[in-house]
Write a protein that holds these residues in place. Structure first.
Motif, PDB file in Angstrom:
ATOM      1  N   ILE A   3       0.924  -0.996  -0.102  1.00  0.00           N
ATOM      2  CA  ILE A   3      -0.692  -0.065   0.129  1.00  0.00           C
ATOM      3  C   ILE A   3       1.305   1.037  -0.194  1.00  0.00           C
ATOM      4  CG2 ILE A   3      -1.549   1.344   1.067  1.00  0.00           C
ATOM      5  CD1 ILE A   3      -2.904  -1.082   1.983  1.00  0.00           C
ATOM      6  N   LEU A   7       0.945   4.058  -2.722  1.00  0.00           N
ATOM      7  CA  LEU A   7       0.750   5.828  -2.857  1.00  0.00           C
ATOM      8  C   LEU A   7       1.611   6.292  -3.194  1.00  0.00           C
ATOM      9  CD1 LEU A   7      -0.880   5.507   0.577  1.00  0.00           C
ATOM     10  CD2 LEU A   7      -2.133   6.395  -0.760  1.00  0.00           C
ATOM     11  N   ALA A  23      -8.076   8.355  -1.167  1.00  0.00           N
ATOM     12  CA  ALA A  23      -8.243   6.499  -1.509  1.00  0.00           C
ATOM     13  C   ALA A  23      -9.062   6.053  -1.623  1.00  0.00           C
ATOM     14  CB  ALA A  23      -6.747   6.477  -0.310  1.00  0.00           C
ATOM     15  N   ALA A  36      -2.240   2.474   4.616  1.00  0.00           N
ATOM     16  CA  ALA A  36      -2.270   4.167   3.928  1.00  0.00           C
ATOM     17  C   ALA A  36      -2.076   5.446   5.268  1.00  0.00           C
ATOM     18  CB  ALA A  36      -3.500   4.140   3.401  1.00  0.00           C
ATOM     19  N   GLN A  41      -1.390   9.401   4.442  1.00  0.00           N
ATOM     20  CA  GLN A  41      -2.374   9.568   3.214  1.00  0.00           C
ATOM     21  C   GLN A  41      -3.586   9.911   4.304  1.00  0.00           C
ATOM     22  OE1 GLN A  41      -2.816   9.674   0.341  1.00  0.00           O
ATOM     23  NE2 GLN A  41      -4.888  10.030   0.405  1.00  0.00           N
ATOM     24  N   ILE A 217      -4.229   1.115  -5.311  1.00  0.00           N
ATOM     25  CA  ILE A 217      -3.974   1.118  -4.022  1.00  0.00           C
ATOM     26  C   ILE A 217      -3.378  -0.200  -3.084  1.00  0.00           C
ATOM     27  CG2 ILE A 217      -3.683   2.719  -1.793  1.00  0.00           C
ATOM     28  CD1 ILE A 217      -4.811   5.019  -3.234  1.00  0.00           C
TER      29      ILE A 217
END
Ligand code: PLP
Length: 225
Positions: A3, A7, A23, A36, A41, A217
């Motif tokens: 992941i 990203l 996402a 994430a 993120q 992702i």
């Protein structure tokens, strides 16, 4: 690919254009969202009200939640307290309900008008005429707790990249038309939400500011469990 790696490489492509990566974590467990998050993120998209509310409860409070799915009026009360942006405003009835719940929550709810782009399928969304009628409605005039910050487009489910390009382009053209037509303190058309894992590059070339990417992702979704 992990992941974090996914990203990293997506952000390298997307950030230079100024667009933001949403996402799309629907169906994925909280542990995947946490991964994430740990990779930096902060912007997540979910398409089910209950699922978004539950995940928001369990994850850090500085996450920005975007609701991207079809929203039923009886689920609005779950979404409004959590969502920074609702991408899927697609009826006057829904507008009235969002306004009501936003007033209760003491917030102004940012929303995108979901515009119907696909030619061949029936999907949720407003035609351009319906979008204009919504913005001119008495309901919108009274909806002090709703702000329209842009448009969301769901394109055709096709591999024909030229068709997708022309659909994304028509969303941008319509956004420009609305900017010229409406001078209103609660209408500021700046976001264009379009593009998913398979077509985000084209969407960005055509002016997308919010690309909604899930499987690229988090991997493929398993709906059987
Ligand atoms: C699932 C979903 C996406 C992400 O799709 P991927 O192909 O997995 O990137 C984007 N937008 C909406 C509205 C979705 O429901």
């Amino acid at each position: 690919m992990s992941i974090a790696q996914a990203l990293h490489s997506l952000n390298a492509e997307i950030m230079p254009s100024g667009a933001k990566l949403v996402a799309v974590s629907k169906t994925k467990p909280v542990s995947a969202l946490q991964q994430a998050y740990d990779a930096g993120q902060r912007l997540f998209g979910e398409n089910k009200a209950q699922e978004m509310a539950e995940k928001a409860d369990q994850l850090p409070k500085d996450i920005e939640w975007h609701f991207i799915g079809h929203l039923q009026t009886n689920k609005v009360r779950l979404v409004v307290p959590v969502a920074a942006l609702i991408h899927s405003l697609d009826s006057v009835k829904l507008l009235a309900e969002i306004d009501k719940e936003a007033r209760k929550a003491g917030k102004v709810q940012n929303c995108l008008l979901q515009i119907y782009l696909a030619k061949e399928e029936t999907k949720f969304g407003l035609s351009e005429e319906e979008a204009i009628a919504l913005l001119q409605s008495d309901t919108f005039a009274a909806a002090d707790n709703v702000r329209i910050t842009g448009l969301m487009g769901l394109a055709s489910n096709t591999d024909d990249m030229e068709q997708l390009r022309s659909e994304f382009r028509s969303l941008k053209v319509f956004a420009e038309k609305l900017k010229g037509q409406f001078m209103h303190p609660r209408i500021e058309i700046k976001e264009l939400s379009c593009g998913m894992s398979g077509d985000y590059k084209i969407a960005m070339e055509e002016g997308s500011t919010l690309v909604r990417i899930g499987s690229a992702i988090f991997g493929e979704r398993d709906y059987s469990i």
